[in-house]
Every structure is written in C-alpha cells, then in structure tokens.
Write a protein that holds these residues in place. Structure first.
Motif, PDB file in Angstrom:
ATOM      1  N   ALA A 160      -8.845 -12.369  -2.064  1.00  0.00           N
ATOM      2  CA  ALA A 160      -8.160 -12.457  -3.357  1.00  0.00           C
ATOM      3  C   ALA A 160      -6.819 -11.725  -3.277  1.00  0.00           C
ATOM      4  N   ASP A 161      -6.785 -10.639  -2.527  1.00  0.00           N
ATOM      5  CA  ASP A 161      -5.547  -9.883  -2.298  1.00  0.00           C
ATOM      6  C   ASP A 161      -4.502 -10.799  -1.644  1.00  0.00           C
ATOM      7  N   GLU A 162      -4.963 -11.508  -0.621  1.00  0.00           N
ATOM      8  CA  GLU A 162      -4.078 -12.409   0.125  1.00  0.00           C
ATOM      9  C   GLU A 162      -3.547 -13.543  -0.782  1.00  0.00           C
TER      10      GLU A 162
ATOM     11  N   ALA B 194      -9.162  -0.888  -6.985  1.00  0.00           N
ATOM     12  CA  ALA B 194      -8.985   0.333  -6.186  1.00  0.00           C
ATOM     13  C   ALA B 194      -8.320   0.071  -4.832  1.00  0.00           C
ATOM     14  N   HIS B 195      -8.174  -1.207  -4.455  1.00  0.00           N
ATOM     15  CA  HIS B 195      -7.853  -1.471  -3.052  1.00  0.00           C
ATOM     16  C   HIS B 195      -6.497  -0.920  -2.603  1.00  0.00           C
ATOM     17  N   ASP B 196      -5.571  -0.713  -3.535  1.00  0.00           N
ATOM     18  CA  ASP B 196      -4.248  -0.230  -3.134  1.00  0.00           C
ATOM     19  C   ASP B 196      -3.961   1.202  -3.580  1.00  0.00           C
ATOM     20  N   LEU B 197      -4.997   1.933  -3.992  1.00  0.00           N
ATOM     21  CA  LEU B 197      -4.776   3.293  -4.503  1.00  0.00           C
ATOM     22  C   LEU B 197      -4.101   4.194  -3.473  1.00  0.00           C
TER      23      LEU B 197
ATOM     24  N   THR C 235       0.369  -4.227 -11.282  1.00  0.00           N
ATOM     25  CA  THR C 235       0.175  -5.618 -11.731  1.00  0.00           C
ATOM     26  C   THR C 235      -0.394  -6.451 -10.588  1.00  0.00           C
ATOM     27  N   HIS C 236      -0.038  -6.121  -9.352  1.00  0.00           N
ATOM     28  CA  HIS C 236      -0.642  -6.800  -8.200  1.00  0.00           C
ATOM     29  C   HIS C 236      -2.154  -6.604  -8.219  1.00  0.00           C
ATOM     30  N   SER C 237      -2.592  -5.369  -8.407  1.00  0.00           N
ATOM     31  CA  SER C 237      -4.034  -5.079  -8.389  1.00  0.00           C
ATOM     32  C   SER C 237      -4.752  -5.835  -9.505  1.00  0.00           C
TER      33      SER C 237
HETATM   34 MG    MG Z   1      -3.010  -5.433  -2.053  1.00  0.00          MG
END
Ligand code: MG
Length: 374
Positions: free
Chosen positions: A194-196, A96-99, A67-69
C-alpha cells in the motif's frame, strides 16, 4: 469476517510489557489500541512537518509524511476489507510505518546514515521501531508505546544484516524472522505494498503539480499511457488537474484490483490455514508479474525524473549538509542536546545524537542549523 490466516487480536504474540487487559466495555481490541497509541504519539504529529519528496516549506499542497501515511492507511484498509485481513492491524502499521524518517526525506536519511557509518548506521525502518519501542515517553511504567508484536513486525519491514546483529538483543523474534527467511503477516505485507501504491501515485501528482514533470512526458510509462487512453475515451475534453486526478484514480484502481486478484489467487494456491502458515510461506500479497513490471517502470521514471531532478537534488543536498553540520555540532557540544538525549545509559552517545536528529521536523532542523551556524 476476517479470514483464518489473518492476524487475530486474541492470538496476538503480545506486547513487550504485560499490561492490564483493556476494559471489556472499551470496545477496542489490541490492534485498535495500537492504532490509537500511534495517532496520539508526538512522533506521529511531527510527520506533518517532514518531507516526503518536496521540502515542507516549498508548497502547501504537496504530500508530507503525515498525509502520505494517511493515504497508505486508506489504500491498505480498502484492500484488507476485500481480502478479509485485519483492517485495524493494517491501519496501525500504515500509520506508524514512517515514524522513523529523518527530516528532509531520503537526503536527510542518507546524510544521517553517513554520519553513523562507524556506529551501526541509520535505517528508517529500524528507527521507526526505536520510536515505538523506546523513544516515545508517554506511559508511567514503560518507555515507548508497548505495541503488539504484530504491529512491530509490520513496522520493521527490512533491516540490514549488520544492524540485525547489533540490535539482536532487543529485536528478539522480530529479528529472527530475517534469519529464518520467514514472511511477516499478510497485514504487514499489505501495508508495505500500500505504501508503494500510495507514493508512486501521489508522487506523479506532486511531480506534475510542481512543474518538474511535464504531464506529456509520462506517456512513456505504460501504466499512465493505458489509463490516459481510457480516460480520454470516457471524457474527451477533460484537461488540467481533473485529467491528472482521473488518470491517477484509474491507476490506483488498476493496481488495487490487480493486488486483490493476485493475492486471492496465491492464497488459494498455498492455502494458509493460520498466521503461522503465512509466516512460513512465501509472500502471498503481491501484484501479478505483468503489473509488477509496470509498477517498476513507473518507479524508475519517478526516480529519474523526480527524485533525481536537479531542482530536487539541489534543495535536498543543501538539507543533507545541514544534517551533517548538526551531527558534528552535537558531537562537539553535547551540552546543546536536550536532557533526555544526554543521559548516559546503555546507548552509545552517537546513537542518542542520531535519535535526536531523526526526530526533528524539517523546520526545527533548519532553525537549529541557523542558530548554530551563524
Ligand atoms: Mg512510506
């Protein structure tokens, strides 16, 4: 509608392996195809059972890596539309950033990095790239997802000096960017911020909901204080979860608007004409310095009051010990590794063990720990 300095699928620096072109009637460009490959891969589904901050089994309403992604992708796409970047690429990178994240959040990652200390270490950004470049087994003629250079560039946010040298051969131009001091595409810069924005805000939400952060204590943080004041004027009698959500919504708006305005200003000032200009320029997707200071203040607050909360640390330390136990177990009894991870190829055995453990979900790691430790 996209700006000349945005990443363009027709000018992509291509995939690792040449593939037949997408049929013209598919309606998909290469970045959309990457996004679809990511959504269909098994590492993406496993994000559902991986810890963001709260262990997966602690409650059904807390964020997971999945859900974060999705939240990162939502914020990234919204900003991309406003500054005419390539929305598809931002979405693919965000999803894909947290795969490559281990089970049990940062505690799991630190534990795995300690296990790998003498074998090249463990970094989740690099691991995400391992996943999309090598570990997924879905296509007949290559390993990995064979994503476009631009998507891979966005996934590999940072990498240590040491790892850059160790992995230089397969990183190629992706690794050179760090040596040359080049910036990644604006889409990659955006996905990173956007992650931050996503985690700073959803961690406030989960922190309050869990009871670990008393809502009143957030008033020491300027971003919260300012937006709370505004919300109180608009809705004087608002309280509880509606108040919490409205303040968080206001904070996200402030951050997104500041990001859009500041980035537009920087783009006007540096006038990049192409993505190559972007790569040789300083980062152009940025908060203003005053908002940057406020975001930093919020992050420090969360670090002290949530990530370092004794209750969070207690649980995650226990989880970290399970990772260490599993690592040693597979070193001593490699016959317990699945066949794919026992293959004696070019990768050293320790790296294969860390791939296997990093890919585990929280619940699978707990199950394996219970199975081998009793
Ligand atoms: Mg992240």
């Amino acid at each position: 509608m996209i700006a000349p300095y945005a990443a363009r699928p027709e000018n992509s620096l291509r995939r690792i392996f040449i593939e037949p072109a997408e049929p013209t009637n598919s309606g998909r460009n290469p970045f959309q195809r990457d996004r679809d490959r990511i959504v269909h891969c098994s590492a993406f589904r496993r994000l559902e059972y991986k810890t963001q901050v709260f262990l997966n089994h602690e409650g059904d309403h807390f964020r997971t890596r999945l859900t974060h992604s999705l939240e990162v992708a939502q914020i990234g796409r919204a900003v991309a539309r406003r500054i005419h970047l390539n929305e598809d690429l931002v979405e693919a990178i965000s999803l894909a950033h947290d795969l490559g994240h281990t089970p049990f959040g940062h505690a799991g990652q630190d534990a795995l990095n300690a296990c790998m200390k003498d074998h090249g270490g463990f970094e989740h950004n690099l691991q995400s790239l391992w996943v999309v470049d090598h570990l997924e087994e879905r296509y007949p003629t290559f390993s990995g997802l064979n994503l476009c250079f631009e998507t891979r560039e966005g996934i590999l946010k940072h990498i240590s000096n040491n790892n850059r040298k160790i992995h230089a051969a397969w990183l190629g131009a992706l690794g050179e960017r760090f040596t040359l001091g080049h910036s990644p595409s604006l889409e990659a810069q955006l996905a990173n911020i956007a992650d931050e924005i996503a985690y700073s805000n959803h961690d406030i939400d989960d922190g309050i909901r869990s009871g670990l952060i008393p809502m009143g204590s957030l008033e020491e943080v300027q971003l919260w204080r300012d937006q709370l004041t505004k919300v109180k004027i608009l809705y004087p009698s608002l309280s509880g979860s509606k108040l919490r959500h409205e303040v968080i919504r206001h904070i996200i708006h402030i951050l997104v608007n500041d990001l859009v305005t500041t980035s537009q200003k920087l783009i006007l000032e540096y006038e990049p004409q192409t993505i190559d200009d972007v790569r040789s320029s300083k980062p152009l997707i940025s908060f203003s310095s005053s908002v940057q200071v406020q975001v930093q203040e919020l992050k420090i607050f969360l670090f002290k009051n949530l990530y370092r909360h004794p209750q969070v640390l207690g649980v995650t330390e226990e989880a970290a010990n399970q990772i260490k136990f599993l690592f040693e177990h597979y070193v001593n009894y490699p016959q317990y590794l699945p066949a794919d991870f026992r293959v004696d190829d070019l990768e050293q055995p320790m790296r294969r063990i860390s791939h296997y453990i990093a890919g585990m979900t929280d619940r699978f790691a707990r199950k394996e720990f219970a199975r081998f430790s009793t």
